[in-house]
Write a protein that holds these residues in place. Structure first.
Motif, PDB file in Angstrom:
ATOM      1  N   ASP A 120       5.636   9.057   1.874  1.00  0.00           N
ATOM      2  CA  ASP A 120       6.543   8.227   1.071  1.00  0.00           C
ATOM      3  C   ASP A 120       6.572   8.628  -0.393  1.00  0.00           C
ATOM      4  O   ASP A 120       7.348   8.043  -1.176  1.00  0.00           O
ATOM      5  N   LEU A 121       5.720   9.584  -0.814  1.00  0.00           N
ATOM      6  CA  LEU A 121       5.642   9.936  -2.226  1.00  0.00           C
ATOM      7  C   LEU A 121       6.969  10.388  -2.831  1.00  0.00           C
ATOM      8  O   LEU A 121       7.293  10.001  -3.968  1.00  0.00           O
ATOM      9  N   VAL A 124       0.141   7.168   2.001  1.00  0.00           N
ATOM     10  CA  VAL A 124       1.503   7.126   1.441  1.00  0.00           C
ATOM     11  C   VAL A 124       2.043   8.533   1.166  1.00  0.00           C
ATOM     12  O   VAL A 124       3.035   8.679   0.450  1.00  0.00           O
ATOM     13  N   ALA A 133      -1.668  -0.298   1.119  1.00  0.00           N
ATOM     14  CA  ALA A 133      -0.334   0.314   1.025  1.00  0.00           C
ATOM     15  C   ALA A 133       0.699  -0.472   1.833  1.00  0.00           C
ATOM     16  O   ALA A 133       1.875  -0.531   1.465  1.00  0.00           O
ATOM     17  N   SER A 160       5.284   5.370 -12.572  1.00  0.00           N
ATOM     18  CA  SER A 160       5.941   5.913 -11.386  1.00  0.00           C
ATOM     19  C   SER A 160       6.677   7.197 -11.755  1.00  0.00           C
ATOM     20  O   SER A 160       7.479   7.696 -10.969  1.00  0.00           O
ATOM     21  N   GLN A 175       9.980   9.394  -2.243  1.00  0.00           N
ATOM     22  CA  GLN A 175      10.784   8.201  -2.521  1.00  0.00           C
ATOM     23  C   GLN A 175      10.138   7.356  -3.619  1.00  0.00           C
ATOM     24  O   GLN A 175      10.831   6.853  -4.520  1.00  0.00           O
ATOM     25  N   LEU A 176       8.828   7.217  -3.574  1.00  0.00           N
ATOM     26  CA  LEU A 176       8.132   6.385  -4.566  1.00  0.00           C
ATOM     27  C   LEU A 176       8.234   6.967  -5.977  1.00  0.00           C
ATOM     28  O   LEU A 176       8.253   6.221  -6.965  1.00  0.00           O
ATOM     29  N   SER A 207      10.687   9.195  -6.864  1.00  0.00           N
ATOM     30  CA  SER A 207      12.081   9.611  -7.092  1.00  0.00           C
ATOM     31  C   SER A 207      12.179  11.111  -7.369  1.00  0.00           C
ATOM     32  O   SER A 207      12.726  11.540  -8.399  1.00  0.00           O
ATOM     33  N   ASP A 235       1.723  -3.515  -3.652  1.00  0.00           N
ATOM     34  CA  ASP A 235       2.287  -2.406  -4.419  1.00  0.00           C
ATOM     35  C   ASP A 235       1.309  -1.229  -4.370  1.00  0.00           C
ATOM     36  O   ASP A 235       0.100  -1.398  -4.577  1.00  0.00           O
ATOM     37  N   TRP A 236       1.820  -0.037  -4.114  1.00  0.00           N
ATOM     38  CA  TRP A 236       0.942   1.120  -3.935  1.00  0.00           C
ATOM     39  C   TRP A 236       0.131   1.443  -5.183  1.00  0.00           C
ATOM     40  O   TRP A 236      -0.911   2.086  -5.111  1.00  0.00           O
ATOM     41  N   HIS A 237       0.563   0.972  -6.367  1.00  0.00           N
ATOM     42  CA  HIS A 237      -0.205   1.208  -7.588  1.00  0.00           C
ATOM     43  C   HIS A 237      -1.560   0.487  -7.553  1.00  0.00           C
ATOM     44  O   HIS A 237      -2.479   0.850  -8.294  1.00  0.00           O
TER      45      HIS A 237
END
Length: 577
Positions: free
Chosen positions: A41-42, A38, A163, A102, A44-45, A47, A167-169
Motif C-alpha cells: 500500500d506504500l 503495508v 495497520a 506522508s 498509495q499512502l 502518493s 492510521d499507519w503513522h
C-alpha cells in the motif's frame, strides 16, 4: 590494536543487563519489520510510483549497512554503551520524522535515520563480552544475536493489527516509544564498558566503506526496477568493486584501520562471515514467502486465504523459536563448541526448507515450517557472535561483530533481490496484478536450500578450536585463568627511576615491528608490570611517567609461553635552560 581500561570506575553489571540489551535488539527488529504489513500500500499512502516507494525500504537497508561497522568501531574507541544510546536516539528521531509526514522524501529521510539502529546488535554483544562472566556469555550472546528474529516475529502480527485498525503513522509512534524505553533502560541498568581500543577513528576508511557498500547494495536492491543488465546496474557494481578494492589497500596501510583486514582474513573470521551471508539469505526467504502464501486467496488454488493478522500470528513462531533456542545453544556450545552448533543449525534449516517443499497446502503446515526453521536459524545465529568473539581481540569485538552483522544484512539484501526477481518472473498476471505462483514459492525454497548447503560448506571449513570451549569456566576459574595467562608469553619486570626506586603508574606500551601498538599497561605500586605478547618477534617497550624522562627499549620474544624479564630504568626528567 589492543584494549585498555579507562581509569573511571564502572558500575557492576546487574542481572538485568542481558534482558535490557536483548530488548534493544528486539526494538531494532521491530523497526525493520514495521512496514512489512503495508508494503503493497506504500505507493498509495505516499502518493507516488511503486518504484519510488521502494526507497522507503532501501534507505533503511543502506544506512543500516553503513552504520553497523562504523558504530561498532566507535564503540570500541569511545564506549559501547555511549554508542548504543546514540544509535537508539537517532532511530527515535527518525521514527518521529516518519510519524509526522506522508511526503516521500521526508519519509525516506526518517527511514534513513532509523537504519542507524542496526549498530545496536554488535554493540550489545560487545558489552556482554566485556562485562559478563564466561558461564553466562554463551546464552547471553545467543539471545542478543537472535533478537532480530524474535522482534521480527513479534512485530509482524502487531504491526498488521495496527495497520488494519489505525492510521499507519501510529506504527512509527510505537517504534519511537519502544526506542525511548530502550534508552531509559540502558541508562538505568547497563554500565559503560571500561574497555577501549587504542588509536583514532579512521575517517577515510569509514567514507570509503560507506561509498563501497552503497554502490554495491544499491544495484542489488534496485536491479529489478532498473534492469539487471542496464548500464546503471552494471556501472554501480563495477564502481563498487573499484572503491572496495582501493579501500582494502588503504586499510592495510593504516595503523588504526576501521576494519582490521588481517584479522578478518583469519580462517575463523573469514568462514564465519561467509556462512553469515548464507544464514541471512535463508532467514529472509521464509520471511518473504510464508506471509504471501498465507494471504493469497483460496481462489488461486494454492493460496491459504488468511487475514494479514492471522498470517502474522502463524509466522510469529519463527522468531519465538529463535528465542527459545538460546539456552539450548548455550548447553550445546559449552559441550561441543559453536562450530558444531552452527553446523547443526544449518542442517536443521536445510531439513526445514526441504520439508517445506511438500508442506504448503495448509495453514498448520506453515506453522510447522516456521517452528523448524526458527530452531535452525536460532542455533545458527547464536553461533556466529561466539565464533567471532573467540577469534578476535577484545579491543576489536565491536567492529568485528559489526562486520559480521553487516554480512548477515548483505545476505538478506541479496535474498530480497533474488527472491523478488524469482516471484516476479514466475507470477501470473490477472487484471494487471502480478500474483505469485506456487512454482515461484518452491523455487524460492530451493534457492534457500542451496544457500544453506553453501553455508554448511563454509562452516565445515572453520578451524577446529585449539582448546576447550571457554564457556565452561566459572567466574572464579576465569579470574584465575586470566591471572595465570598474564605471566605466560609476556614481558615482565619493574619500572625504575634514575635512582633505582620503583615508579608507580608508569605507562608501558608494547610496539610491534610495524610500529603498531600491540599492548599497554600501567605499573603497579611496587613498579612491577606485565604485558602480554601476541606472537613471537621483535618489539619496542616504551615507558613514560610523570617526573621522569621517556624510555624506549628493544626486546625480542620467542613466542613460547615463557615470560621474558626486563626492567625499564627511566632517565631523570630533562630540564630546559
Amino acid at each position: 590494536m589492543t584494549h585498555t581500561s579507562t581509569d573511571q570506575p564502572a558500575r557492576r553489571p546487574s542481572g538485568a543487563i542481558v534482558p535490557v540489551l536483548a530488548f534493544a535488539g528486539i526494538v531494532v527488529a521491530v523497526m525493520q519489520t514495521l512496514l512489512v504489513p503495508v508494503i503493497k500500500d506504500l505507493p498509495q499512502l505516499l502518493s507516488t510510483e511503486p518504484s519510488n516507494a521502494t526507497w522507503v525500504l532501501t534507505s533503511t537497508l543502506l544506512s543500516g549497512a553503513v552504520a553497523t561497522p562504523i558504530m561498532g568501531r566507535l564503540g570500541d574507541l569511545f564506549g559501547k554503551r555511549r554508542m548504543l544510546i546514540t544509535s537508539l536516539s537517532i532511530m527515535v528521531v527518525g521514527a518521529l520524522v516518519s510519524a509526522l509526514t506522508s511526503d516521500l522524501l521526508t519519509m525516506i529521510a526518517g527511514r534513513t535515520l532509523q537504519g542507524f539502529a542496526m549498530g545496536a546488535i554488535p554493540l550489545g554483544i560487545g558489552l556482554m563480552r566485556d562485562m559478563l562472566p564466561r558461564e553466562k556469555l554463551g546464552s547471553a550472546m545467543a539471545l542478543m544475536s537472535s533478537s532480530i528474529g524474535v522482534g521480527g516475529g513479534l512485530a509482524l502480527p502487531l504491526a498488521a493489527l495496527v495497520a488494519q485498525h489505525a492510521d499507519w503513522h501510529a506504527l512509527f509512534y510505537g517504534a519511537a516509544g519502544l526506542g525511548v524505553l530502550a534508552i531509559v533502560l540502558t541508562l538505568l541498568v547497563v554500565p559503560e564498558s571500561p574497555m577501549r581500543a587504542e588509536g583514532t577513528f579512521d575517517v577515510l576508511g569509514a567514507i570509503g566503506l560507506s561509498a563501497g557498500l552503497v554502490l554495491f547494495l544499491l544495484p542489488i536492491t534496485k536491479g529489478s526496477d532498473w534492469g539487471w543488465t542496464s548500464g546503471t546496474t552494471l556501472g554501480l557494481f563495477a564502481a563498487a568493486a573499484v572503491v572496495l578494492l582501493l579501500w582494502g589497500v588503504m586499510e592495510l596501510r593504516v595503523k588504526a584501520p576501521l576494519v582490521d583486514l588481517r584479522t578478518t582474513a583469519r580462517p575463523a573470521v573469514l568462514f564465519t562471515n561467509l556462512a553469515s551471508i548464507m544464514v541471512g539469505v535463508s532467514f529472509y526467504v521464509v520471511s518473504l514467502v510464508l506471509p504471501q502464501l498465507l494471504q493469497l486467496p483460496k481462489a488461486t488454488g494454492y493460496g491459504l486465504g488468511q487475514s494479514m493478522v492471522t498470517a502474522g500470528l502463524l509466522v510469529a513462531p519463527l522468531g519465538l523459536t529463535m528465542m527459545f533456542t538460546a539456552p539450548v545453544y548455550a548447553r550445546l556450545s559449552a559441550k561441543y563448541g559453536p562450530k558444531v552448533t552452527l553446523i547443526l543449525g544449518m542442517l536443521i534449516i536445510g531439513i526445514g526448507y526441504g520439508a517445506g517443499l511438500g508442506l504448503m497446502s495448509a495453514a498448520w503446515q506453515s506453522l510447522v515450517i516456521a517452528v523448524v526453521l526458527g530452531a535452525g536459524i536460532g542455533l545458527a545465529y547464536s553461533s556466529l557472535p561466539a565464533l567471532i568473539v573467540g577469534a578476535v581481540p577484545a579491543s576489536e569485538t565491536g567492529a568485528a561483530n559489526g562486520l559480521n552483522t553487516l554480512m548477515r544484512s548483505i545476505g538478506t539484501s541479496v535474498s530480497s533481490a533474488v527472491i523478488g526477481m524469482v516471484l516476479a518472473n514466475t507470477a501470473n498476471h490477472v487484471g494487471g496484478v502480478a500474483i505469485p505462483t506456487m512454482h515461484g514459492f518452491r523455487v524460492s525454497f530451493m534457492i534457500a536450500t542451496g544457500a544453506v548447503a553453501v553455508g554448511l560448506l563454509m562452516a565445515l571449513f572453520l578451524p577446529k578450536p585449539n582448546r576447550a570451549p571457554q564457556l565452561n569456566f566459572s567466574s572464579e576459574e576465569e579470574a584465575n585463568l586470566e591471572r595465570a595467562e598474564e605471566v605466560l608469553r609476556a614481558f615482565r619486570g619493574r619500572v625504575l627511576g634514575a635512582d633505582g626506586s620503583p615508579v608507580a603508574r608508569a605507562k608501558v606500551t608494547l610496539i610491534d615491528r610495524r610500529g603498531r601498538q600491540a599492548g599497554a599497561t600501567l605499573s603497579s605500586e611496587d613498579g612491577s608490570y606485565v604485558i602480554a605478547v601476541p606472537s613471537e618477534g621483535a618489539y619496542v617497550l616504551a615507558a613514560r611517567a610523570v617526573g621522569h624522562g621517556p624510555l624506549a627499549s628493544s626486546a625480542s620474544h620467542a613466542g613460547d609461553e615463557v615470560a621474558v624479564d626486563l626492567d625499564l630504568s627511566l632517565p631523570g626528567e630533562t630540564v630546559s635552560a
